[in-house]
Design a protein around this motif. Structure first.
Motif, PDB file in Angstrom:
ATOM      1  N   SER A  73       0.837  -1.162   0.044  1.00  0.00           N
ATOM      2  CA  SER A  73       0.045  -0.050   0.101  1.00  0.00           C
ATOM      3  C   SER A  73       0.957   1.187   0.023  1.00  0.00           C
ATOM      4  O   SER A  73       0.738   2.264  -0.646  1.00  0.00           O
ATOM      5  CB  SER A  73      -0.912   0.098   1.228  1.00  0.00           C
ATOM      6  OG  SER A  73      -1.557   1.180   1.546  1.00  0.00           O
ATOM      7  N   GLU A  75       4.035   1.513  -1.012  1.00  0.00           N
ATOM      8  CA  GLU A  75       4.705   1.492  -2.365  1.00  0.00           C
ATOM      9  C   GLU A  75       3.630   2.016  -3.374  1.00  0.00           C
ATOM     10  O   GLU A  75       4.130   2.824  -4.196  1.00  0.00           O
ATOM     11  CB  GLU A  75       5.103   0.237  -2.847  1.00  0.00           C
ATOM     12  CG  GLU A  75       6.434  -0.288  -1.931  1.00  0.00           C
ATOM     13  CD  GLU A  75       6.851  -1.500  -2.370  1.00  0.00           C
ATOM     14  OE1 GLU A  75       6.171  -2.411  -2.756  1.00  0.00           O
ATOM     15  OE2 GLU A  75       8.115  -2.184  -1.818  1.00  0.00           O
ATOM     16  N   ALA A  76       2.392   1.718  -3.525  1.00  0.00           N
ATOM     17  CA  ALA A  76       1.507   2.297  -4.098  1.00  0.00           C
ATOM     18  C   ALA A  76       1.304   3.563  -4.111  1.00  0.00           C
ATOM     19  O   ALA A  76       1.400   4.689  -4.965  1.00  0.00           O
ATOM     20  CB  ALA A  76       0.207   1.367  -4.190  1.00  0.00           C
ATOM     21  N   SER A  77       1.419   3.974  -2.746  1.00  0.00           N
ATOM     22  CA  SER A  77       1.049   5.349  -2.405  1.00  0.00           C
ATOM     23  C   SER A  77       2.343   6.337  -2.741  1.00  0.00           C
ATOM     24  O   SER A  77       2.002   7.265  -3.380  1.00  0.00           O
ATOM     25  CB  SER A  77       0.659   5.546  -0.870  1.00  0.00           C
ATOM     26  OG  SER A  77       0.843   6.863  -0.839  1.00  0.00           O
ATOM     27  N   THR A  79       4.299   5.408  -5.215  1.00  0.00           N
ATOM     28  CA  THR A  79       4.275   5.560  -6.718  1.00  0.00           C
ATOM     29  C   THR A  79       3.391   6.700  -7.308  1.00  0.00           C
ATOM     30  O   THR A  79       3.571   7.266  -7.815  1.00  0.00           O
ATOM     31  CB  THR A  79       3.902   4.230  -7.471  1.00  0.00           C
ATOM     32  OG1 THR A  79       4.757   3.248  -6.741  1.00  0.00           O
ATOM     33  CG2 THR A  79       3.756   4.452  -8.623  1.00  0.00           C
ATOM     34  N   THR A  80       2.072   6.719  -6.592  1.00  0.00           N
ATOM     35  CA  THR A  80       1.057   7.645  -6.963  1.00  0.00           C
ATOM     36  C   THR A  80       1.512   9.060  -6.606  1.00  0.00           C
ATOM     37  O   THR A  80       1.446   9.958  -7.520  1.00  0.00           O
ATOM     38  CB  THR A  80      -0.165   7.354  -6.233  1.00  0.00           C
ATOM     39  OG1 THR A  80      -0.617   5.971  -6.372  1.00  0.00           O
ATOM     40  CG2 THR A  80      -1.247   8.335  -6.435  1.00  0.00           C
ATOM     41  N   LYS A  81       2.098   9.093  -5.241  1.00  0.00           N
ATOM     42  CA  LYS A  81       2.661  10.592  -5.041  1.00  0.00           C
ATOM     43  C   LYS A  81       3.901  10.928  -6.046  1.00  0.00           C
ATOM     44  O   LYS A  81       3.935  11.992  -6.443  1.00  0.00           O
ATOM     45  CB  LYS A  81       3.052  10.500  -3.703  1.00  0.00           C
ATOM     46  CG  LYS A  81       1.958  10.415  -2.762  1.00  0.00           C
ATOM     47  CD  LYS A  81       2.307  10.660  -1.409  1.00  0.00           C
ATOM     48  CE  LYS A  81       1.131  10.478  -0.407  1.00  0.00           C
ATOM     49  NZ  LYS A  81       1.255  10.552   1.004  1.00  0.00           N
ATOM     50  N   ASP A  82       4.805   9.741  -6.360  1.00  0.00           N
ATOM     51  CA  ASP A  82       5.806  10.270  -7.480  1.00  0.00           C
ATOM     52  C   ASP A  82       5.309  10.695  -8.646  1.00  0.00           C
ATOM     53  O   ASP A  82       5.750  11.684  -9.225  1.00  0.00           O
ATOM     54  CB  ASP A  82       6.682   8.987  -7.583  1.00  0.00           C
ATOM     55  CG  ASP A  82       7.608   8.753  -6.373  1.00  0.00           C
ATOM     56  OD1 ASP A  82       7.826   9.663  -5.507  1.00  0.00           O
ATOM     57  OD2 ASP A  82       8.184   7.629  -6.373  1.00  0.00           O
ATOM     58  N   ASN A  83       3.955   9.914  -9.255  1.00  0.00           N
ATOM     59  CA  ASN A  83       3.731  10.318 -10.404  1.00  0.00           C
ATOM     60  C   ASN A  83       2.734  12.059 -10.404  1.00  0.00           C
ATOM     61  O   ASN A  83       3.250  12.747 -11.175  1.00  0.00           O
ATOM     62  CB  ASN A  83       2.513   9.299 -10.884  1.00  0.00           C
ATOM     63  CG  ASN A  83       3.333   8.074 -11.215  1.00  0.00           C
ATOM     64  OD1 ASN A  83       4.375   7.757 -11.537  1.00  0.00           O
ATOM     65  ND2 ASN A  83       2.152   6.999 -11.042  1.00  0.00           N
ATOM     66  N   LYS A  84       2.307  12.055  -8.924  1.00  0.00           N
ATOM     67  CA  LYS A  84       1.706  13.422  -8.950  1.00  0.00           C
ATOM     68  C   LYS A  84       2.615  14.347  -8.760  1.00  0.00           C
ATOM     69  O   LYS A  84       2.537  15.497  -9.432  1.00  0.00           O
ATOM     70  CB  LYS A  84       0.745  13.237  -7.716  1.00  0.00           C
ATOM     71  CG  LYS A  84       0.168  14.405  -7.309  1.00  0.00           C
ATOM     72  CD  LYS A  84      -1.299  14.293  -7.014  1.00  0.00           C
ATOM     73  CE  LYS A  84      -1.934  15.812  -6.858  1.00  0.00           C
ATOM     74  NZ  LYS A  84      -3.460  15.571  -7.525  1.00  0.00           N
ATOM     75  N   SER A  87       3.988  15.091 -12.308  1.00  0.00           N
ATOM     76  CA  SER A  87       2.925  15.844 -13.183  1.00  0.00           C
ATOM     77  C   SER A  87       3.041  17.220 -12.417  1.00  0.00           C
ATOM     78  O   SER A  87       2.957  18.256 -13.378  1.00  0.00           O
ATOM     79  CB  SER A  87       1.836  15.232 -13.197  1.00  0.00           C
ATOM     80  OG  SER A  87       1.157  15.411 -11.868  1.00  0.00           O
TER      81      SER A  87
END
Length: 196
Positions: A73, A75-77, A79-84, A87
């Motif tokens: 969870s 790591e997914a968070s 990854t999501t934050k890295d993507n955010k 962007s």
């Protein structure tokens, strides 16, 4: 001794069940300590019931599974934050680029179809104003000079015309005088011829 061992086993089963209910609250380390403390001593060994060790293994596996789920969870968070973040950094770069463009446009203007810096534009405009001012002063001076020359020439022309008019009058008077004298001479000559 067997009865004691049996009674201890039964008591430890009840304790294990009570511990299972508290397992979620206890950490794995606490559960290991409790298991070791509650186990029976046999010479230099600790006797642990198989049910208790199995329960501890089950609890440990559940705990590891929860930790793995938390890690996934997180790591997914991440990854999501890295993507955010990526962007947002891209948006920030675009915003900075747009801001630079706006600043450049604010500091420049369109002059004769060419994007020109305001400082250069001001220099060009003031140079044009200076040249036009210089030309105005030069033309004014030339106009005054020409106007003075023209007035002087007009005055001289008037004087020459007056002199010419005077000469013409004098010459007319002279011609008339000569014409009268000639007539007088003709009259005298006619008289003289008439007397002969």
């Amino acid at each position: 001794m067997k009865t004691l061992f049996l009674s201890l086993t039964i008591v430890s089963c009840f304790i294990t069940q009570a511990q299972n209910q508290e397992t979620t609250a206890n950490t794995i380390d606490v559960q290991f300590k409790n298991l070791i403390e509650e186990s029976n001593d046999f010479q230099e060994y600790k006797v642990i019931e198989q049910a208790q060790i199995n329960q501890l293994r089950k609890n440990t596996n559940e705990h590891i599974q929860k930790l793995n789920e938390n890690i996934s969870s997180l790591e997914a968070s991440i990854t999501t934050k890295d993507n955010k973040i990526g962007s947002l950094e891209k948006e920030l770069a675009e915003a900075n680029k747009e801001l630079s463009k706006v600043k450049a446009e604010r500091n420049s203007m369109n002059f004769l179809g060419i994007q020109t810096n305001k400082g250069v534009y001001n220099t060009i405009v003031w140079a044009i104003v200076g040249v036009l001012g210089f030309l105005f002063v030069l033309m004014s001076m030339r106009f005054k000079s020409s106007n003075a020359t023209t007035k002087a020439a007009k005055n001289e022309l008037k004087l020459v015309e007056d002199e010419l008019e005077d000469l013409r009058h004098k010459s007319i008077e002279k011609v008339q005088k000569l014409g009268r004298e000639l007539q007088d001479e003709r009259n005298k000559l006619s008289k003289l011829k008439g007397e002969k």
